[in-house]
Design a protein around this motif. Structure first.
Motif, short mmCIF file in Angstrom:
data_model
loop_
_atom_site.label_atom_id
_atom_site.label_comp_id
_atom_site.label_asym_id
_atom_site.label_seq_id
_atom_site.Cartn_x
_atom_site.Cartn_y
_atom_site.Cartn_z
N VAL A 1 0.84 -1.20 0.00
CA VAL A 1 0.00 0.00 0.00
C VAL A 1 0.87 1.25 0.00
N ARG A 2 1.97 1.21 0.77
CA ARG A 2 2.87 2.36 0.79
C ARG A 2 3.49 2.60 -0.59
N LEU A 3 3.84 1.53 -1.27
CA LEU A 3 4.37 1.68 -2.62
C LEU A 3 3.32 2.21 -3.58
N TYR B 1 3.54 11.18 3.05
CA TYR B 1 4.80 10.71 3.63
C TYR B 1 5.38 11.74 4.60
N THR B 2 5.15 13.02 4.36
CA THR B 2 5.59 14.04 5.31
C THR B 2 4.85 13.89 6.63
N LEU B 3 3.54 13.71 6.57
CA LEU B 3 2.75 13.54 7.79
C LEU B 3 3.04 12.20 8.46
N LEU B 4 3.29 11.17 7.65
CA LEU B 4 3.62 9.87 8.22
C LEU B 4 4.95 9.93 8.98
N ALA C 1 5.86 9.29 -8.40
CA ALA C 1 6.90 8.80 -9.30
C ALA C 1 6.56 9.09 -10.77
N ALA C 2 5.28 9.11 -11.08
CA ALA C 2 4.87 9.37 -12.47
C ALA C 2 4.96 10.85 -12.79
N SER C 3 5.12 11.15 -14.06
CA SER C 3 5.18 12.54 -14.51
C SER C 3 3.81 13.20 -14.37
N VAL C 4 3.81 14.44 -13.88
CA VAL C 4 2.56 15.19 -13.76
C VAL C 4 1.93 15.41 -15.13
#
Length: 324
Positions: free
Chosen positions: A132-134, A204-207, A141-144
């Motif tokens: 789930v984290r991945l 990820y910042t909040l985690l 990871a993907a381009s905007v």
């Protein structure tokens, strides 16, 4: 004149903090010039990079905002603040500013709220947590541009796969609804895409902030009889203020200056109904060839971002009480 033992005893001895060379409590540590010179080879490249990539372009932009520059790039001289007056006389500017406020506020608020929920989920122990984290990090990871382009063509009338799916499940009556051809639907879809691509970093910042909270603090609150909800709002959230501040500030800056999503989703829509200040800057350069006006609006944009961040820091005070 000789000093008697009685006089020496009566004379107050200097306190340890008042001796020459002693540093008093609360004084800033003294840094000799040679320490700064010794650090210069290490910080010099970073300073040069900041000057070359940030300060010089910003200064040149401010300079261009006071010049009259032709569509072919010829500098015709100084015009003072006339470019700023022209910018504020644009009839569509109030609508563009309103769009900018909605764009920033909605995207940042939705991103932070959803990321809080995801961070709480990823902080729990459950089977498949690593997968789930991945999965959460994939939009990052993907381009905007790639993500937005996929959504854009998926929403095209008649042949868009997302349009067809919405029609098949009964949300749309027909599959030829023009999400990307009308200002409001395209703007709403742009908000959803912006939230989607902003979730990984914020989560990820909040985690990281959540996992830095001492476990004994949470355990003590539970032993005192606090419910899970009270523990979360009274103990965990206050400890997350620095992480929330970092996530909010970086999201405000990124979303405010975001161009690719809105450019792809709303670039084909005529007029300024779906524009923000950033896309308006792009149109002034690309369509009108007015570098001077675009520079003036860029300066205004920069001042607005700094003011918003300063106001946020003053109201929220994220570091207050953390070091106490």
């Amino acid at each position: 004149m000789t000093t008697t033992p009685t006089d020496a005893a009566a004379r107050p001895s200097p306190s340890p903090d008042s001796r020459p060379g002693r540093q008093r409590p609360g004084d800033r540590p003294r840094r000799p010039a040679r320490e700064v010179l010794a650090a210069l080879p290490w910080i010099g490249p970073s300073l040069a990079l900041i000057i070359a990539i940030v300060l010089f372009p910003a200064g040149y932009m401010a300079y261009n905002s006071t010049r009259e520059i032709s569509s072919s790039g010829i500098d015709r001289g100084s015009v003072g603040l006339a470019n700023y007056a022209t910018i504020f006389d644009i009839p569509a500017l109030p609508r563009v500013l309103a769009n900018t406020v909605v764009w920033v506020v909605v995207v940042v608020v939705l991103t932070v709220v959803i990321s809080l929920a995801l961070a709480n989920l990823l902080d729990k122990q459950f089977p498949g947590r690593q997968l789930v984290r991945l999965a959460v990090i994939v939009p990052w990871a993907a381009s905007v541009v790639m993500t937005t382009t996929v959504v854009y063509y998926g929403l095209q009338p008649n042949y868009g796969i997302i349009n067809q799916l919405l029609a098949d499940v009964g949300i749309l009556e027909v599959a030829d609804y023009g999400f990307t051809r009308n200002a409001v639907p395209a703007f709403v879809v742009s908000i959803l895409v912006a939230v989607f691509v902003s979730l990984p970093f914020t989560t990820y910042t909040l985690l990281a902030g959540m996992q830095s909270i001492p476990g004994d603090v949470v355990e003590a609150a539970r032993m005192d009889g606090a419910t899970k909800a009270r523990t979360y709002f009274a103990v965990i959230l206050p400890q997350l203020k620095p992480a929330l501040a970092v996530a909010a500030i970086i999201n405000i800056i990124n979303v405010f200056n975001s161009l690719p999503i809105l450019r792809i989703m709303t670039g084909s829509i005529p007029g300024y109904d779906a524009d923000t200040t950033t896309t308006l800057i792009f149109k002034l350069i690309q369509s009108d060839r007015r570098v001077d006006l675009a520079s003036a609006l860029s300066v205004v944009n920069f001042v607005i971002v700094i003011a918003v961040i300063a106001l946020y820091m003053r109201i929220v005070k994220p570091m207050k009480g953390v070091d106490e």
